[in-house]
Design a protein around this motif. Structure first.
Motif, PDB file in Angstrom:
ATOM      1  N   UNK A 147       0.685  -1.148  -0.181  1.00 38.48           N
ATOM      2  CA  UNK A 147       0.019   0.013   0.036  1.00 38.48           C
ATOM      3  C   UNK A 147       0.935   1.078   0.014  1.00 38.48           C
ATOM      4  N   UNK A 148       0.925   2.060  -1.233  1.00 40.42           N
ATOM      5  CA  UNK A 148       1.848   2.942  -1.209  1.00 40.42           C
ATOM      6  C   UNK A 148       1.193   4.371  -0.619  1.00 40.42           C
ATOM      7  N   UNK A 149      -0.014   4.295  -0.106  1.00 41.24           N
ATOM      8  CA  UNK A 149      -0.802   5.226   0.440  1.00 41.24           C
ATOM      9  C   UNK A 149      -0.105   5.737   1.869  1.00 41.24           C
ATOM     10  N   UNK A 150       0.639   4.801   2.409  1.00 48.24           N
ATOM     11  CA  UNK A 150       1.044   5.020   3.998  1.00 48.24           C
ATOM     12  C   UNK A 150       1.937   6.263   4.097  1.00 48.24           C
ATOM     13  N   UNK A 151       1.859   6.942   4.904  1.00 44.64           N
ATOM     14  CA  UNK A 151       2.427   8.261   5.065  1.00 44.64           C
ATOM     15  C   UNK A 151       2.903   8.623   6.277  1.00 44.64           C
ATOM     16  N   UNK A 152       4.008   9.630   6.223  1.00 42.54           N
ATOM     17  CA  UNK A 152       4.370  10.056   7.760  1.00 42.54           C
ATOM     18  C   UNK A 152       3.456  11.250   8.069  1.00 42.54           C
ATOM     19  N   UNK A 153       2.844  11.433   9.263  1.00 41.19           N
ATOM     20  CA  UNK A 153       2.247  12.683   9.625  1.00 41.19           C
ATOM     21  C   UNK A 153       3.242  13.727  10.104  1.00 41.19           C
ATOM     22  N   UNK A 154       3.344  14.771   9.335  1.00 40.17           N
ATOM     23  CA  UNK A 154       4.470  15.751   9.713  1.00 40.17           C
ATOM     24  C   UNK A 154       4.198  16.378  10.942  1.00 40.17           C
ATOM     25  N   UNK A 155       2.885  16.669  10.970  1.00 47.76           N
ATOM     26  CA  UNK A 155       2.733  17.461  12.428  1.00 47.76           C
ATOM     27  C   UNK A 155       2.952  16.700  13.594  1.00 47.76           C
ATOM     28  N   UNK A 156       2.804  15.372  13.359  1.00 49.97           N
ATOM     29  CA  UNK A 156       3.167  14.377  14.591  1.00 49.97           C
ATOM     30  C   UNK A 156       4.739  14.349  14.679  1.00 49.97           C
ATOM     31  N   UNK A 157       5.358  14.257  13.601  1.00 54.38           N
ATOM     32  CA  UNK A 157       7.040  14.421  13.805  1.00 54.38           C
ATOM     33  C   UNK A 157       7.483  15.649  14.238  1.00 54.38           C
ATOM     34  N   UNK A 158       6.860  16.590  13.626  1.00 51.77           N
ATOM     35  CA  UNK A 158       7.573  17.918  14.421  1.00 51.77           C
ATOM     36  C   UNK A 158       7.103  17.877  15.978  1.00 51.77           C
ATOM     37  N   UNK A 159       5.958  17.570  16.335  1.00 54.58           N
ATOM     38  CA  UNK A 159       5.756  17.700  18.049  1.00 54.58           C
ATOM     39  C   UNK A 159       6.671  16.656  18.491  1.00 54.58           C
ATOM     40  N   UNK A 160       6.762  15.563  18.020  1.00 52.64           N
ATOM     41  CA  UNK A 160       7.725  14.721  18.845  1.00 52.64           C
ATOM     42  C   UNK A 160       9.123  15.304  18.774  1.00 52.64           C
ATOM     43  N   UNK A 161       9.684  15.970  17.894  1.00 51.88           N
ATOM     44  CA  UNK A 161      11.030  16.489  17.944  1.00 51.88           C
ATOM     45  C   UNK A 161      10.881  17.954  19.027  1.00 51.88           C
ATOM     46  N   UNK A 162       9.949  18.431  18.779  1.00 47.22           N
ATOM     47  CA  UNK A 162      10.025  19.725  19.789  1.00 47.22           C
ATOM     48  C   UNK A 162       9.755  19.210  21.262  1.00 47.22           C
ATOM     49  N   UNK A 163       9.251  18.142  21.427  1.00 48.50           N
ATOM     50  CA  UNK A 163       8.994  17.845  22.814  1.00 48.50           C
ATOM     51  C   UNK A 163       9.810  16.412  23.459  1.00 48.50           C
ATOM     52  N   UNK A 164      10.547  16.094  22.623  1.00 48.44           N
ATOM     53  CA  UNK A 164      11.285  14.721  23.008  1.00 48.44           C
ATOM     54  C   UNK A 164      12.525  14.880  23.987  1.00 48.44           C
ATOM     55  N   UNK A 165      12.358  15.780  24.905  1.00 47.31           N
ATOM     56  CA  UNK A 165      13.532  15.786  25.685  1.00 47.31           C
ATOM     57  C   UNK A 165      14.180  14.558  26.419  1.00 47.31           C
TER      58      UNK A 165
END
Ligand code: DON
Length: 309
Positions: A147-165
């Motif tokens: 299934x080529x429609x699987x994607x990364x949720x960019x907003x989740x990735x950004x939030x993980x990066x911002x809060x992943x202390x």
């Protein structure tokens, strides 16, 4: 033998009505905003038949379930050499615990706690730029789920990066022990993106199918891993897939499985089926509360616990 589709519909009805649904993860807004009433389940059996019920087509954040797929990739890269950098014992600690790392010289207990998963991702990153490694993980999941429609949720990735202390701390700590080959922010960049992959129960059940079929995808005939490796990944899922709730999950459900804080669980019934369930509310140790209950009912109804009927 009960009819699988009927069992799934009954479970979905019961889970829809359940009052105590656990608590939705709230460390990032994208997860905190997910409706706790959602419930989906999908089962693909060894012969390729797909059975779904509830919100099985709706995508959610797979989070730590991604660790199963990066573990598969890392073992493909360096084989058993991986076990020099990460153990395979249950941790008995929270998924993001840091204390055990000091006592054990920067070698994480297993590949499913965050520290271990970060080491696994560090292996997947070898020889690549972070964006290439992220692409390789996504490509692997698309290939497995066909299934080529699987994607990364960019907003989740950004939030993980911002809060992943906490993850930043774990990665830096392991770097200080020499157990990270890349700069921590490069490995973490990949890790945060793998956690942010969005998939439905249907897609996830398909992606996990090779673990239920001795490593071969029966649809395409393609061998993903050897039967030996599939067996061993399943063993680590059974013993470590639910963090310090792994014993309880084995007791009640009795199959190899991996949870994520998005409320998903991927379960494997060796030789029989791959199961994905999603209910966003979590229990006290961070695993899907109704997801585990649904899997318990399913394995009981179908006689699928690996420990007996
Ligand atoms: O790294 C973290 O803390 C989260 N992105 C994922 C953790 C997770 O899914 C733990 N599982 N239950």
């Amino acid at each position: 033998m009960p009819i699988l589709q009927d069992v799934l519909e009954e479970i979905t009805d019961a889970m829809r009505r359940a009052e105590d649904r656990g608590r939705v993860a709230d460390y990032i807004p994208q997860l905190a905003g997910v409706d706790p009433a959602r419930f989906g389940i999908a089962v693909v059996t060894g012969d390729g038949a797909m059975h779904c019920a509830g919100d099985a087509e709706e995508t959610f954040s797979i989070q730590s379930i991604s660790k199963v797929f990066t573990l598969t990739m890392a073992l493909g890269r360096i084989g058993d050499g991986l076990w020099r950098r990460v153990g395979r014992e249950p941790s008995g600690n929270a998924f993001n615990s840091i204390v055990q790392l000091e006592r054990e010289d920067g070698i994480p207990r297993n590949p499913f706690i965050n520290a271990g998963a970060i080491v696994v991702t560090d292996v997947v990153l070898s020889g690549h730029e972070p964006r290439e490694a992220i692409g390789a993980i996504l490509h692997f999941l698309r290939f497995l789920a066909e299934d080529d429609s699987i994607i990364i949720d960019k907003a989740v990735a950004r939030s993980e990066t911002l809060t992943g202390y906490r993850n930043v701390a774990l990665a830096n700590y392991m770097k200080s022990f020499g157990n990270l080959n890349h700069e921590p922010e490069r490995t973490l960049g990949v890790y945060f993106h793998q956690c942010a992959i969005a998939m439905s129960c249907r897609q996830l059940a398909l992606a996990g199918r090779f673990l239920a079929t001795g490593g071969r995808n029966p649809g395409t005939g393609f061998r993903v891993v050897s039967p030996e490796r599939a067996k061993r990944i399943n063993a680590v899922m059974l013993t470590c897939g639910h963090y310090d709730g792994s014993g309880d999950f084995a007791y009640h459900v009795g199959i190899p499985a991996k949870s994520g804080v998005g409320g998903g669980i991927l379960g494997v019934v060796p030789g029989k089926a791959s199961i994905a369930v999603w209910s966003p509310g979590l229990n006290a140790v961070g695993n899907s509360q109704l997801g585990a209950l649904a899997m318990e009912r399913l394995t009981r109804a179908m006689g699928w616990s690996v420990f007996g009927p």
